[in-house]
Design a protein around this motif. Structure first.
Motif, PDB file in Angstrom:
ATOM      1  N   GLY A  29      17.509  -5.613  -9.991  1.00 38.29           N
ATOM      2  CA  GLY A  29      17.305  -4.191 -10.300  1.00 38.29           C
ATOM      3  C   GLY A  29      16.932  -4.010 -11.756  1.00 38.29           C
ATOM      4  N   CYS A  30      16.560  -2.786 -12.064  1.00 37.64           N
ATOM      5  CA  CYS A  30      16.100  -2.522 -13.426  1.00 37.64           C
ATOM      6  C   CYS A  30      16.581  -1.139 -13.844  1.00 37.64           C
ATOM      7  N   LYS A  31      17.079  -1.057 -15.084  1.00 38.94           N
ATOM      8  CA  LYS A  31      17.585   0.247 -15.524  1.00 38.94           C
ATOM      9  C   LYS A  31      16.900   0.600 -16.835  1.00 38.94           C
ATOM     10  N   ARG A  32      16.604   1.881 -16.990  1.00 43.99           N
ATOM     11  CA  ARG A  32      15.979   2.322 -18.247  1.00 43.99           C
ATOM     12  C   ARG A  32      17.067   2.578 -19.270  1.00 43.99           C
ATOM     13  N   SER A  46       4.617   3.775 -30.002  1.00 40.50           N
ATOM     14  CA  SER A  46       5.660   4.357 -29.160  1.00 40.50           C
ATOM     15  C   SER A  46       6.356   3.203 -28.458  1.00 40.50           C
ATOM     16  N   SER A  47       7.578   3.466 -27.957  1.00 41.98           N
ATOM     17  CA  SER A  47       8.270   2.355 -27.300  1.00 41.98           C
ATOM     18  C   SER A  47       9.156   2.834 -26.158  1.00 41.98           C
ATOM     19  N   ILE A  48       9.503   1.868 -25.306  1.00 39.63           N
ATOM     20  CA  ILE A  48      10.367   2.151 -24.157  1.00 39.63           C
ATOM     21  C   ILE A  48      11.219   0.908 -23.897  1.00 39.63           C
ATOM     22  N   SER A  49      12.481   1.123 -23.485  1.00 42.92           N
ATOM     23  CA  SER A  49      13.388  -0.020 -23.272  1.00 42.92           C
ATOM     24  C   SER A  49      13.949  -0.031 -21.864  1.00 42.92           C
ATOM     25  N   LEU A  50      14.115  -1.255 -21.350  1.00 42.88           N
ATOM     26  CA  LEU A  50      14.613  -1.442 -19.991  1.00 42.88           C
ATOM     27  C   LEU A  50      15.570  -2.626 -19.960  1.00 42.88           C
ATOM     28  N   SER A  51      16.425  -2.679 -18.943  1.00 38.42           N
ATOM     29  CA  SER A  51      17.212  -3.895 -18.720  1.00 38.42           C
ATOM     30  C   SER A  51      16.956  -4.376 -17.303  1.00 38.42           C
ATOM     31  N   LEU A  52      16.613  -5.645 -17.203  1.00 43.58           N
ATOM     32  CA  LEU A  52      16.290  -6.237 -15.904  1.00 43.58           C
ATOM     33  C   LEU A  52      17.458  -7.130 -15.500  1.00 43.58           C
ATOM     34  N   LYS A  53      18.066  -6.835 -14.353  1.00 50.53           N
ATOM     35  CA  LYS A  53      19.204  -7.619 -13.889  1.00 50.53           C
ATOM     36  C   LYS A  53      18.673  -8.692 -12.940  1.00 50.53           C
ATOM     37  N   TYR A  54      19.126  -9.926 -13.130  1.00 47.81           N
ATOM     38  CA  TYR A  54      18.610 -11.003 -12.281  1.00 47.81           C
ATOM     39  C   TYR A  54      19.689 -12.042 -12.019  1.00 47.81           C
TER      40      TYR A  54
END
Ligand code: GDP
Length: 467
Positions: free
Chosen positions: A72-75, A110-118
């Motif tokens: 899954g992935c969360k912003r 500009s920037s954007i951050s995410l976390s990818l769970k694996y």
């Protein structure tokens, strides 16, 4: 005894948590490209792919996805308060609208951050738990800013020489030079003169940009970001004879002009490298070779020159002056031949080679540099559909899509992409006409988009971090 046991397990838990935190890795991805190359569409698509990749089987070349290890992935909330938020939600809303449009292009950074769970597949890591997190920050910045890199090495006169040799064939530049000749540069330092001359010069650069040229200098003149209307951008390149012939006084207009050039280099160009560039781990450079081919020989040559210049930012061997200025961390660069949905799959290999030629990176050189480079023809949001058609007994790949120019749905044969730079003779008899499409209809805010090669992109940029 029980107390000791509970204390031990408390410390054991703490150690495991700390170990896990240590294994949660952060990665800074940077995305750049000259205006119109497709940065906004690429980042919007990439974020959407990362968010929904765990739910779809459409990523055969991305190992972690293909092995079902993406969970899954969360912003995340933006941590950099001084950088604009990348307008992902707005972009997705325009792409998923019933009459979809491409998102409005971003300006500046500009920037954007995410976390990818694996799920890890490494023994050592799995001892600390099966699931881990990769924190991904994506930063978008204009490629035009990289074209300013050589300014760090050039003094004012060297810069003027380069500008003169690059722009001498443009009538508007000659008019600008004439205006410069009419001014008394030995006279007093009048700010208003520099302001109005820089407006004339900026107008010339904006026209170049409008005509589809990419080598624009100084880059901040057309993408000023927070420097808009400041004296830092009120200076101009001068005809060489003017610099040579002036007996310069300390308070002259020439001195003020040169001081501002020095200020621009020291306070605008350099901080970008020191504050942002040195933080990037991996870099994507989008190149729209198809638009350049449509526009013709002069534009292809201009793009080639720009890419070559831009490449200097990534060729920092241990001895290079850029490495001495800062300590770049970038270990992988992806050259993305963008908008590959405008050509048929049998042309992807040609398109990649064409971009490789343009950026003057012979294949054999790639593996020797300290930075790993890859070339990929891609589209983060595929706007066309593949079909086939018969012509004189032969089968051809064709594309169906909705034209951006008149919204008509068409089925067309886009033609071949050259493998390398073409001769003048070729250009005298041929031209290209790759169509621009609107985004596809029926995209969902809650599902991955159709794409070309985004699985390869994710594998190249993130694969080793998702082991
Ligand atoms: P930027 O200035 O680098 O941010 O470029 P944009 O992402 O705004 O893209 C400029 C234009 O290129 C868009 O408005 C689209 O018309 C087109 N474009 C961008 N990406 C794609 C793509 O993947 N496929 C197609 N067909 N067109 C694209």
């Amino acid at each position: 005894q029980a107390k000791l046991h509970s204390k031990l397990s408390h410390w054991q838990n703490k150690a495991i948590k700390a170990g896990r935190r240590a294994l949660d890795v952060d990665i800074n991805l940077a995305v750049t490209g000259l205006s119109g190359a497709g940065k906004t569409a690429f980042i919007s698509g990439l974020v959407h792919h990362l968010r929904f990749a765990s739910q779809t089987p459409q990523y055969p070349f991305w190992q972690a996805a293909q092995q079902g290890r993406l969970l899954g992935c969360k912003r995340n909330l933006q941590r950099d308060y001084h950088v604009q938020r990348f307008r992902y939600d707005e972009a997705i809303a325009s792409l998923c609208h019933s009459s979809p449009t491409w998102p409005a292009s971003t300006q500046g950074t500009s920037s954007i951050s995410l976390s990818l769970k694996y799920k890890t597949q490494q023994q050592l890591k799995s001892w600390l738990g099966d699931t881990h997190c990769l924190n991904i920050k994506i930063t978008d910045y204009p490629g035009e800013w990289l074209l300013d890199l050589p300014l760090l090495r050039w003094d004012f006169k060297q810069w003027c020489e380069v500008i003169d040799s690059r722009y001498q064939h443009h009538a508007a530049y000659q008019n600008f030079k004439q205006k410069c000749r009419e001014i008394n540069w030995q006279g007093g330092a009048d700010e208003r003169v520099l302001e109005s001359l820089s407006t004339v010069y900026t107008q010339f650069l904006l026209e170049l940009k409008q005509q589809g040229y990419s080598w624009i200098q100084p880059g901040r003149f057309v993408l000023p970001s927070t420097w808009q209307n400041t004296p830092a951008l009120h200076f101009v390149p001068l005809p060489i004879e003017l610099i040579d012939n002036i007996q310069d006084g300390a308070q002259s207009l020439l001195q003020l002009n040169m001081k501002r050039y020095a200020y621009y280099v020291e306070h605008i160009v350099k901080p970008f490298y020191v504050d942002h560039f040195s933080e990037f781990d991996r870099q994507v450079i989008l190149v729209d070779g198809l638009s350049a081919l449509n526009l013709g020989q002069a534009h292809v040559e201009d793009l080639q020159y720009s890419l070559n210049e831009l490449n200097h930012s990534f060729r920092y061997g241990k001895q290079s002056w850029l490495s001495r200025l800062l300590n770049p961390k970038i270990d992988k660069v992806l050259f993305a031949a963008s908008k590959a949905d405008q050509i048929t799959p049998d042309q992807y290999a040609n398109y990649q080679l064409f971009i490789q030629h343009l950026s003057s990176q012979p294949a054999q050189e790639l593996n020797y540099s300290e930075v790993e480079m890859q070339y990929l023809a891609l589209s983060a949001i595929k706007a066309s559909q593949l079909g086939s058609a018969k012509h004189e007994g032969q089968d051809y790949q064709v594309l169906t899509g909705q034209l951006k120019s008149n919204q008509q749905t068409v089925c067309l044969f886009p033609g071949e992409v050259p493998k390398s730079v073409l001769s003048t003779n070729f250009w005298q008899h041929n031209q290209f006409d790759f169509a621009s499409f609107l985004p596809p209809t029926g995209l969902s805010e809650q599902a991955a988009f159709p794409h070309i090669a985004m699985d390869k992109v994710c594998e190249f940029l993130l694969g080793d971090k998702l082991q």
